[in-house]
Design an enzyme around this catalytic site. Structure first.
Site, PDB file in Angstrom:
ATOM      1  CB  THR A   1      -0.914   0.041   1.232  1.00 49.21           C
ATOM      2  OG1 THR A   1      -0.114   0.235   2.402  1.00 49.21           O
ATOM      3  CG2 THR A   1      -1.702  -1.245   1.379  1.00 49.21           C
ATOM      4  CD  GLU A   2       4.102   3.227  -1.147  1.00 44.85           C
ATOM      5  OE1 GLU A   2       4.080   4.186  -0.335  1.00 44.85           O
ATOM      6  OE2 GLU A   2       5.046   2.418  -1.232  1.00 44.85           O
ATOM      7  CB  VAL A   3      -1.553   5.747   3.003  1.00 35.37           C
ATOM      8  CG1 VAL A   3      -2.315   6.914   3.601  1.00 35.37           C
ATOM      9  CG2 VAL A   3      -2.387   4.479   3.048  1.00 35.37           C
TER      10      VAL A   3
END
Length: 307
Positions: free
Chosen positions: A272-274
């Site tokens: 994931t890349e928030v």
């Protein structure tokens, strides 16, 4: 910023031990792993099994490493690994893993064995840093005989379980400090010229080039979009300088790059890349986005197996 303006090292020359020591001397403790992470792990002992899988001994202190496991592991159920805090400064990765453990892990435990390693790099968490004290990036160090103690510890633990993983979800963030500090520092360390990328405004996923599972990634993106906005690609149809495979998804060669998501043989993997620096995102929104990824991934696997 290029490495010629970074305050440590000689332009065009890789850092020596003196340069690394100078870098380390500039780091300082900004928050408490014990107070902000370990206390939350301890609070979950009533519902999950807590196990210490290692310990890091650094000049700044001793850091015990923990995993949380759903009770009643059953060899007939698929096993899922959730990792957070490989880059300790990526806060919602740590607290998203802990929030999932608190709110969702038990309800998924009928179908899955679940292992949550919420903070793989506690010194990085405390100093809000991408690297460990040896100026090594743990998320480029997931390979045999790893020089990063953080990476080696979780790999050894997973290997000791002697089980096949169905999925591995690694929780990260992309931050504005990637361009302001961490990429310039990397260029200085390596004696190269830094070229910053455009920081995507929103959430995206990194899939594994060797097992991209585009349908899996697509479903996750659709569910996360209900929580936070998905990053549009730039004018070159890229995210962080990499071609977009589908909306909100890029691919990396995970194992070749030594990424955390590449160290197991799990068929379903994603990173994931928030984006916590968005003017419209809150800390809570970032945490909920991480939880949404895990919930969505597990729901997808259940639906896939039932067909």
């Amino acid at each position: 910023m290029t490495n010629s303006t970074y305050p440590i090292g000689t332009p065009g020359t890789k850092w020596n031990n003196s340069d690394k020591a100078q870098w380390l001397a500039r780091q300082n403790i900004k928050r408490s792993y014990q107070d902000e992470v370990v206390t939350l792990v301890d609070d979950l002992k009533s519902i999950l099994n807590v196990e210490q899988y290692g310990e890091l001994n650094y000049a700044a202190g001793v850091y015990p490493l923990y995993v949380l496991k759903t009770p009643h592991f059953n060899a007939d159920k698929p096993t899922v690994l959730i990792t957070g805090g490989v880059h300790g400064y990526e806060t919602s990765g740590v607290h998203g893993a802990l929030r999932f453990a608190k709110t969702s892990a038990i309800q998924h435990s009928e179908q899955f064995n679940i292992i949550v390693a919420p903070c793989i790099s506690p010194w990085g968490y405390e100093t809000i840093n991408r690297w460990n004290p040896d100026a090594i990036d743990p998320n480029r160090s997931f390979y045999e005989n790893s020089p990063a103690h953080e990476s080696a510890a979780i790999m050894a633990f997973v290997k000791s379980l002697d089980i096949d993983l169905m999925a591995h979800i690694d929780l990260h963030e992309t931050t504005d400090s990637d361009n302001s500090e961490f990429r310039p520092a990397l260029a200085a360390r390596e004696g190269t010229t830094n070229t910053n990328w455009n920081i995507p405004d929103g959430f995206y996923l990194v899939a594994d080039t060797n097992k991209p599972e585009p349908e899996f990634q697509k479903v996750i993106i659709e569910d996360v979009a209900k929580v936070t906005h998905i990053a549009p690609s730039d004018e070159n149809n890229q995210l962080i300088g990499v071609a977009q495979e589908q909306f909100g998804v890029i691919n990396y060669a995970a194992r070749d790059l030594g990424l955390c998501m590449g160290f197991t043989d799990a068929p379903y993997v994603t990173t994931t890349e928030v984006y916590p620096d968005s003017p419209t995102a809150t800390d809570e929104e970032c945490i909920l986005a991480q939880v949404a990824v895990i919930d969505s991934a597990l729901k997808f696997i259940i639906n896939k197996q039932s067909k």
